[in-house]
Write a protein that holds these residues in place. Sequence first.
Motif, short mmCIF file in Angstrom:
data_model
loop_
_atom_site.label_atom_id
_atom_site.label_comp_id
_atom_site.label_asym_id
_atom_site.label_seq_id
_atom_site.Cartn_x
_atom_site.Cartn_y
_atom_site.Cartn_z
N PHE A 152 93.43 47.72 73.85
CA PHE A 152 92.52 48.28 73.18
C PHE A 152 91.19 48.86 73.60
CE2 PHE A 152 94.33 44.66 70.14
CZ PHE A 152 94.94 45.81 69.13
N LYS A 153 91.27 48.35 75.10
CA LYS A 153 89.98 48.92 75.88
C LYS A 153 90.62 50.34 76.15
CE LYS A 153 87.68 44.99 77.84
NZ LYS A 153 87.34 43.99 79.11
N LEU A 163 92.42 58.76 73.66
CA LEU A 163 93.12 58.67 72.45
C LEU A 163 93.69 60.09 72.35
CD1 LEU A 163 93.17 56.35 70.68
CD2 LEU A 163 91.14 57.24 69.24
N LEU A 207 92.38 52.36 74.41
CA LEU A 207 92.31 53.17 73.26
C LEU A 207 90.64 53.43 72.69
CD1 LEU A 207 95.35 51.47 71.49
CD2 LEU A 207 95.05 53.66 72.52
N SER A 208 89.80 52.61 73.34
CA SER A 208 88.48 52.84 72.74
C SER A 208 87.79 53.83 73.31
CB SER A 208 88.02 51.36 73.33
OG SER A 208 87.69 51.11 74.31
N ASN A 209 88.13 54.81 73.63
CA ASN A 209 87.90 56.13 74.20
C ASN A 209 88.25 57.33 73.58
OD1 ASN A 209 87.93 58.32 76.05
ND2 ASN A 209 86.09 57.24 76.85
#
Lengths: 106, 106
Positions: free
Chosen positions: A8-9, A17, A11-13
């Motif tokens: 998730f870290k 993404l 994917l958190s940009n």
Amino acid sequence: MKVDVNVFKALSNQTRLDILQWLKDPEREITSVSCETVRFMMDERGGICVQDLVKKAGLAQSTVSSYLSMMEKCGLLISERHGKWTYYRRNESEILGLSEKIKKEL
Amino acid sequence: MKVDVNVFKALSNQTRLDILQWLKDPEREITSVSCETVRFMMDERGGICVQDLVKKAGLAQSTVSSYLSMMEKCGLLISERHGKWTYYRRNESEILGLSEKIKKEL
DNA sequence: TTGACATATCGAAATATAACGATATAATAG
DNA sequence: CTATTATATCGTTATATTTCGATATGTCAA
């Protein structure tokens, strides 16, 4: 197996993404010579070299390189080196696995 | 619809990930009087009040409160206020939707 | 209305992430 | 072997996140 926060870290940009999206259909997104090379070299697995992603992302080479390495480390991407080039492609089974994990364990 | 980076930002923190897990089975995870209250008040929807999550998480009340609000804002949680208490519960359809989105669009 | 309690919001300090340029490493061409 | 090109790593600075304590808001009971 527990859901890993590092995925998730990664994917958190937005750029990371985007990279994942671009790698979905490299032929549409990336229009450069090295794309031809990769199709030949990687037997239709559709990887893209770092340079092409740097151009597309509009960020420094060092930034994109570390993004890719981070995404590989958490399983989202697979890299393969051919000569000077490192080709990155999606790890589809891992991405599908993430979807399943969210459904079952999140 | 595109995958929203804010959902992944919300999930990119171990405590917030834990909260989502705890809310899966409140009766097992949370053992306090307010849990009884909520089961009565929320018609078996299984919400948990902020205090209980604060105890479980071991972080400041303000921290947990803002985590919850952030997770609600991006659709992962639903909140319902009953008197002094705000009960939070999972937004199961959103979570399932995220799983689907990852499979189809990520 | 006032006091007590639950939650939300604010402001600050510590830590993490983002992004860059410079440099190191790896591979090829000449 | 050397120069060139592709990628990776390092050190730095700017920005964002984490987390707290203090305070504000909302609700109930006396």
